[in-house]
Enzyme design. Structure first.
Site, short mmCIF file in Angstrom:
data_model
loop_
_atom_site.label_atom_id
_atom_site.label_comp_id
_atom_site.label_asym_id
_atom_site.label_seq_id
_atom_site.Cartn_x
_atom_site.Cartn_y
_atom_site.Cartn_z
N ARG A 63 -19.82 28.22 22.23
CA ARG A 63 -21.28 28.29 22.15
C ARG A 63 -21.79 28.13 20.73
O ARG A 63 -22.93 27.70 20.52
CB ARG A 63 -21.79 29.58 22.80
CG ARG A 63 -21.59 29.57 24.33
CD ARG A 63 -21.93 30.90 24.98
NE ARG A 63 -21.10 31.99 24.52
CZ ARG A 63 -19.87 32.29 24.98
NH1 ARG A 63 -19.35 31.55 25.94
NH2 ARG A 63 -19.20 33.30 24.51
N GLU A 100 -11.72 40.84 22.38
CA GLU A 100 -11.88 41.97 23.29
C GLU A 100 -11.10 41.77 24.58
O GLU A 100 -10.94 42.70 25.35
CB GLU A 100 -13.37 42.26 23.56
CG GLU A 100 -14.21 41.09 23.94
CD GLU A 100 -14.81 40.33 22.75
OE1 GLU A 100 -15.98 39.95 22.86
OE2 GLU A 100 -14.13 40.09 21.75
#
Length: 182
Positions: A63, A100
């Site tokens: 992105r 994560e």
């Protein structure tokens, strides 16, 4: 156009339990679908950096490519792509990092930067900081320096911005979400 953080925040969709249970994914797709909001984001970043002294824009997969390409075009700066493993066709440098979601790898073309270059790193969000840290390590391995790490969103409770600042990398974001914000 005046930057309106409220408008930007309302166009960032929370997606609970994606990609794993307990994670609230911050989806910028609705923001990208709003020409006004995308222009607001781009204009805000352009205004911040228009007179800044750096040589390259580094866009983080995937992105970050969207906003990075707009800013590189508008500021007339070369665009460096930091890609997920296996996506670049020429000689690459590789850096592993913890996201994560587990271990991942980031690559950049080995000839992208030279000593003395200065890079503005751009992505959609700073969470744990893993991707930005890996990109920063790659930049430094090529003899260049980081001007700043910038994103649309910060998730400060995950500590990424603080980790970057602890490494001597300034950070900038347009908005932030606390983890409890749904």
């Amino acid at each position: 156009m005046i930057f309106d953080e409220f408008t930007i925040k309302t166009l960032i969709r929370p997606v609970p339990d994606f990609p794993t249970p307990g994670v609230v994914f911050r989806d910028i797709t609705p923001l990208l679908q709003s020409p006004k909001a995308l222009r607001m984001v781009a204009d805000s970043l352009i205004q911040r950096y228009v007179e800044s002294d750096f040589t390259h824009i580094g866009a983080l997969d995937a992105r970050g490519f969207i906003i990075g390409s707009i800013i590189a075009y508008e500021l007339n700066k070369p665009l460096i792509l930091f890609r997920k493993k296996g996506k670049l066709p020429a000689d690459v440098l590789v850096e592993s990092y913890q996201s994560e979601y587990g271990e991942a790898f980031l690559e950049v073309h080995a000839d992208s930067l030279c000593e003395g270059d200065s890079v503005l790193l751009l992505d959609d969000l700073i969470a744990t900081g893993g991707t930005f840290i890996a990109a920063a390590q790659l930049v430094r391995r090529m003899g260049a320096q980081i001007y700043e790490a910038a994103a649309i969103i910060d998730l400060p409770e995950l500590g990424g911005s603080q980790k970057l600042q602890d490494m001597g990398i300034p950070t900038y974001t347009l908005t932030a979400f606390e983890l409890k914000e749904r």
